[in-house]
Design a protein around this motif. Structure first.
Motif, PDB file in Angstrom:
ATOM      1  N   GLY A 154       0.823  -1.205   0.000  1.00  0.00           N
ATOM      2  CA  GLY A 154       0.000   0.000   0.000  1.00  0.00           C
ATOM      3  C   GLY A 154       0.857   1.255   0.000  1.00  0.00           C
ATOM      4  O   GLY A 154       2.034   1.230   0.372  1.00  0.00           O
ATOM      5  N   HIS A 211       0.934  -2.591   9.612  1.00  0.00           N
ATOM      6  CA  HIS A 211      -0.244  -1.888   9.115  1.00  0.00           C
ATOM      7  C   HIS A 211      -0.592  -2.252   7.678  1.00  0.00           C
ATOM      8  O   HIS A 211      -1.540  -1.681   7.122  1.00  0.00           O
ATOM      9  N   ALA A 212       0.157  -3.155   7.054  1.00  0.00           N
ATOM     10  CA  ALA A 212      -0.184  -3.593   5.698  1.00  0.00           C
ATOM     11  C   ALA A 212      -1.470  -4.420   5.730  1.00  0.00           C
ATOM     12  O   ALA A 212      -1.802  -5.063   6.730  1.00  0.00           O
ATOM     13  N   SER A 213      -2.190  -4.402   4.626  1.00  0.00           N
ATOM     14  CA  SER A 213      -3.498  -5.069   4.575  1.00  0.00           C
ATOM     15  C   SER A 213      -3.370  -6.581   4.712  1.00  0.00           C
ATOM     16  O   SER A 213      -4.230  -7.225   5.313  1.00  0.00           O
ATOM     17  N   LEU A 214      -2.300  -7.158   4.167  1.00  0.00           N
ATOM     18  CA  LEU A 214      -2.134  -8.616   4.237  1.00  0.00           C
ATOM     19  C   LEU A 214      -1.921  -9.089   5.669  1.00  0.00           C
ATOM     20  O   LEU A 214      -2.406 -10.150   6.064  1.00  0.00           O
ATOM     21  N   LYS A 253       0.146 -13.919  12.228  1.00  0.00           N
ATOM     22  CA  LYS A 253       0.654 -12.594  11.870  1.00  0.00           C
ATOM     23  C   LYS A 253       2.176 -12.584  11.737  1.00  0.00           C
ATOM     24  O   LYS A 253       2.734 -11.913  10.868  1.00  0.00           O
ATOM     25  N   SER A 286       3.983 -11.680   8.217  1.00  0.00           N
ATOM     26  CA  SER A 286       4.834 -10.491   8.180  1.00  0.00           C
ATOM     27  C   SER A 286       6.247 -10.845   7.724  1.00  0.00           C
ATOM     28  O   SER A 286       6.885 -10.068   6.997  1.00  0.00           O
ATOM     29  N   ARG A 328       2.499 -10.528  -4.415  1.00  0.00           N
ATOM     30  CA  ARG A 328       1.333 -10.378  -3.547  1.00  0.00           C
ATOM     31  C   ARG A 328       0.411 -11.593  -3.654  1.00  0.00           C
ATOM     32  O   ARG A 328      -0.159 -12.053  -2.660  1.00  0.00           O
ATOM     33  N   GLY A 347      -3.035  -7.475   8.304  1.00  0.00           N
ATOM     34  CA  GLY A 347      -4.302  -7.239   8.993  1.00  0.00           C
ATOM     35  C   GLY A 347      -5.339  -8.306   8.706  1.00  0.00           C
ATOM     36  O   GLY A 347      -6.215  -8.565   9.537  1.00  0.00           O
ATOM     37  N   GLN A 348      -5.272  -8.962   7.530  1.00  0.00           N
ATOM     38  CA  GLN A 348      -6.236 -10.004   7.193  1.00  0.00           C
ATOM     39  C   GLN A 348      -6.013 -11.296   7.971  1.00  0.00           C
ATOM     40  O   GLN A 348      -6.947 -12.068   8.154  1.00  0.00           O
ATOM     41  N   GLU A 399      -0.793 -14.034  -0.625  1.00  0.00           N
ATOM     42  CA  GLU A 399      -2.216 -14.296  -0.389  1.00  0.00           C
ATOM     43  C   GLU A 399      -2.519 -15.791  -0.415  1.00  0.00           C
ATOM     44  O   GLU A 399      -3.329 -16.281   0.382  1.00  0.00           O
TER      45      GLU A 399
END
Length: 453
Positions: free
Chosen positions: A277, A329-332, A341, A345, A374, A334-335, A378
């Motif tokens: 992001g 704070h990246a969206s991945l 985590k 990360s 990405r 956070g999901q 995912e």
């Protein structure tokens, strides 16, 4: 150089360059190949500043070598002399005498070079000064990451100021109309309502349907009629409205700045933007100082950027080190759930480090690499979330069928026997019962023996 004896007197060499006539007696400048325009000359001078040899300069040096191989070439920069000696095998000299000679030539350059307008000379000198400054400051005009650093810092400052202004506006107007703060939760809509209506008595006759939905508008008008707030003067209301104007203007400027930051990030670091992001990517660049400095960091450092204080505190106290810094704070990240985590990360930091180096050092400006990485992260995240267990036998591609686990709780009954303080009665048999059993057993045995006989 026409008179080499004069060059030996280094301390008084500047006297020989006081006038153009004296300078022409010592030095004569030759034009081996003329540049087509000022731009070409500027490109050649920029290449010299960076320690490179342009095509025209190589041709000139080859002509010097072909003319007399025993001559020495005076070079103002020792590094450039090393490059010339390595590429063309031409002996170069660099000494205080050469420095004074170059200084004298620069002072009388217009008299030594004929047919060159002073305007072009000034433009070339200015361009050379700019290129030298860029080289000293490590400033690349192609990838201006300084703009990103300033933009993200300003964005953070605007967020802090907006929070302070909105809090002050809610508290200030809350004395007059406290119920409005609970009904309207959006800060920007709150400030727009206050600016449009002003006094709470005007809510009944005002139309704020363009700011609030119909249901909330009805609640606001009903609350305004029975409000328990204090009465304030028109001067107070005007000051509150000015504050609301400031909040609205800063909010609009913040939106504009965010769009600018998004466009700059997509132009300078498209793959990094796709991975984490634009906000997280800009904060990583700002924390490292530049995109090139960030590209020099390994993946483990990228993962912990922003958590240096926690890292050193953990190392000092010999506790567990942090798992993520700004990349949290990246969206991945956070999901994923709390258990995964750390894994996500770490993998995201590894892929992000590759995309940063591709953006900083690569010539291609497409974001295909970032999209591929990405997708890999995912896919890994989906496997961790689904807890995919593969078969050992068979094709190895299908997922193993496992029954859904159900927790069967057993209800345990409390045993009250442990609460009693009375002595426990022993379960030993009575003496009479034991005697009766002892007497009966041998009788049965004798009868059995008699029958056998």
């Amino acid at each position: 150089v026409l008179n080499e004896k004069k060059l030996q007197e280094v301390d008084s060499l500047w006297k020989e360059f006081e006038t153009p006539e004296k300078a022409n007696k010592i030095v004569k400048l030759k034009h081996f190949e003329k540049f087509q325009d000022t731009t070409e000359a500027l490109a050649a001078s920029t290449a010299l500043v960076e320690g490179k040899l342009s095509k025209n300069l190589k041709k000139i040096l080859k002509k010097i070598v072909a003319k007399d191989a025993h001559e020495q070439l005076a070079v103002a920069d020792a590094k450039l002399g090393g490059v010339i000696k390595e590429k063309l095998n031409l002996s170069c000299i660099h000494s205080p005498m050469v420095t004074e000679l170059m200084r004298g030539i620069r002072s009388q350059i217009e008299g030594l070079i004929t047919g060159l307008p002073s305007r072009e000379m000034a433009a070339m000198c200015l361009g050379l000064a700019h290129s030298l400054s860029r080289y000293k400051l490590k400033f690349s005009p192609d990838k201006v990451d300084t703009m990103i650093i300033q933009a993200i810092s300003l964005l953070d400052d605007l967020d802090k100021e907006l929070n302070n202004y909105i809090m002050r506006c809610r508290e200030w107007y809350g004395w007059h109309f406290p119920e409005l703060g609970k009904i309207v939760t959006d800060n920007l809509a709150y400030c727009k309502c206050v600016r449009k209506v002003g006094d709470r008595s005007n809510f009944a006759s005002s139309d704020v349907s363009d700011i609030l939905p119909e249901e909330i508008e009805e609640d606001v008008k009903a609350a305004a009629e029975i409000s328990m707030g204090t009465e304030v003067s028109e001067e107070d209301i005007s000051n509150i409205i000015h504050l609301c104007d400031q909040v609205i203007e800063i909010s609009e400027y913040r939106t504009q700045l965010y769009d600018y930051l998004k466009n700059r990030m997509m132009a300078i670091a498209p793959n990094l933007t796709v991975m984490v992001g634009e906000l997280v990517g800009a904060r990583l660049i700002a924390h490292a100082g530049s995109l090139l400095n960030l590209a020099k960091h390994p993946a483990s450092t990228v993962q912990l950027l922003g958590a240096e204080k926690a890292l050193f505190r953990a190392l000092k106290t010999k506790r567990d080190t942090p798992k993520f810094g700004l990349i949290y704070h990246a969206s991945l990240v956070g999901q994923s759930n709390a258990k995964n985590k750390g894994k996500i990360s770490r993998m995201l930091a590894a892929k992000t480090a590759l995309t940063i180096r591709y953006d900083a050092l690569g010539e291609n400006t497409s974001a295909e690499m970032g999209a591929e990485n990405r997708l890999k992260v995912e896919t890994r995240l989906r496997l961790l979330e689904e807890r995919g267990i593969r078969r050992i036998s068979g094709t190895g591609k299908a997922l193993a069928k496992t029954d859904k686990y159900q927790n069967k709780s057993e209800v345990k009954v409390f045993d009250p026997s442990g609460d009693s303080t009375l002595p426990v009665v022993s379960k030993k048999r009575k003496i009479q019962e034991v005697d009766e059993q002892d007497t009966e057993v041998p009788v049965k045995a004798k009868k059995f023996k008699a029958e056998m006989k």
